[in-house]
Structures are given as C-alpha cells and as structure tokens.
Design an enzyme around this catalytic site. Sequence first.
Site, PDB file in Angstrom:
ATOM      1  N   ASP A  10      42.332  46.498  44.162  1.00  0.00           N
ATOM      2  CA  ASP A  10      42.030  47.925  44.099  1.00  0.00           C
ATOM      3  C   ASP A  10      42.856  48.713  45.113  1.00  0.00           C
ATOM      4  OD1 ASP A  10      40.080  47.581  42.140  1.00  0.00           O
ATOM      5  OD2 ASP A  10      38.501  47.220  43.617  1.00  0.00           O
ATOM      6  N   TYR A  35      39.651  35.135  49.585  1.00  0.00           N
ATOM      7  CA  TYR A  35      39.667  36.497  50.115  1.00  0.00           C
ATOM      8  C   TYR A  35      39.150  36.506  51.552  1.00  0.00           C
ATOM      9  CZ  TYR A  35      40.539  38.962  45.685  1.00  0.00           C
ATOM     10  OH  TYR A  35      41.105  39.457  44.535  1.00  0.00           O
TER      11      TYR A  35
END
Length: 246
Positions: A52, A111
């Site tokens: 994003d 992540y």
Amino acid sequence: MKNVKLTVQYDGSNYFGWQKQNGYKTVEGEIVKAIKKLTGKDVILSTAGRTDKGVHAFGQVTNFFIDDKFTTDNIRRGLNTFLGEESIQITNVEEVEDYFHSRFSAKGKLYRYVLSNNRLMHPMYRNYKGYTPYKLDLDRIRYSSKILLGHHNFSSFTNAKIDEEINMNRTLDKIEVKEEKGDIIFYFEAESFLRNMVRIIVGSLIEVGRGKRDIDWLEKALLNGNRINAGPTISPNGLYLMKVYY
C-alpha cells in the site's frame, strides 16, 4: 525470451503504493518505465504482493520476460541507472524457469512493523515508523499474539471489501515481538496475508498492550469474523516487506 526475477527495495513514502495506476506515481509504474527505457518494450510484471501507499520493502519480488541478449548484470545496472532519481533499487536479478511466477510460486512472506514507543518520536522517522505514546505491556502483547498463530479465518483483521470473493483463511506461522531502543519491532511470517492484515493485528495488539482491551477481546474478535470487533488499522509507514520465500 527469458524469464527474469527482480528483487527490489524501495522507500514507499513518495509512491501511491506498488500497483501501477493511471495518474499516480507508483513503484511498479516507475519500474515499468525504466524497463521500457532499457529495452524499448512495454512489459507486464508479475509481483509477489502489492504494498500500500507508504509501505516500504527490502525484499519485494517481481518477474517479467525479456530478450535473451540482456544479461542479468545488464538488467540490474541498466534499471538502477534509469531509476537513479527514484527511491527504488534493484538489488538482484536472476534468470528463472519460464513457469516461475513471483506470486504463485511464493511459499511465504516476512513482514516487519516498526513502532516507536518513546514519549516523542523524532520527526525524521515519521515516514518510517508507526507511533504510540501509550506505555505498552510487552508480556501482554506477546502472550495475546499467540492466539493469532495457526490457521484461522482472519475476516476481522482485513479491510477487504465485503463483495470481494476472497478466502479469508490464512495460516500465521510466526509472530515475534522485540524491543530496541524505544522501538517495538513486530515480525510476521505467513504463506500469504490479507489486505491490511498486519497493520490491523498490530493496531489490535497495541489496544491489548496499553490495557484498553483484555486478551479475551482479541480472541473474540478472531472468532467473531467482523472487522468492527478488531483494533484500528495502524499507519502504513512502519511496515516493511522484508522477504519473499521460494
């Protein structure tokens, strides 16, 4: 023609996410433009995952087909030259089998989320860390995070649209929480993640860590399967795609 795999790192601060979009500056869009300058051709990238706006990467992976005359070293050097003024770098180029696909061949992703927990966060870190001023109980965070490990329906932990036909089941293999110089570092590993899943989990764990919610609340949110029952979606700025496993 040959299939080449790129490993990419970037500062996501100045881009409207990874995915190419008309009228917006994106990471994919800039890489595609650099490839055209190098080869004279338009290409379609297959990518491990779409980050994003504001999300960073050390180990994003994408692949495309290119003429055999270009060596992997030519590609890496050429693309980095054309990306010179961008916050994007190609760290590795590798020739792979024709069937390789950055998304469908992936076995997992790692992540990292960096959360500043100092009284004040220096403004220079605004684009690179999340922030909360509340004192957090790391033992509560670590204990409650274990509830989320394993195979579950994570409908409460995604901002995917209701009408999207998506399998909400995911297997979360690893959550680690560390403290480093006033920062709390979260590590998440899974085969795949839902949209905003990591950011919502971090936002939920903060709610538990600050004592605003109890541990049972997190478990109920997981079982309930309704987005409104989980915590807030924390800022994208502290999120990094570290590695894609193959």
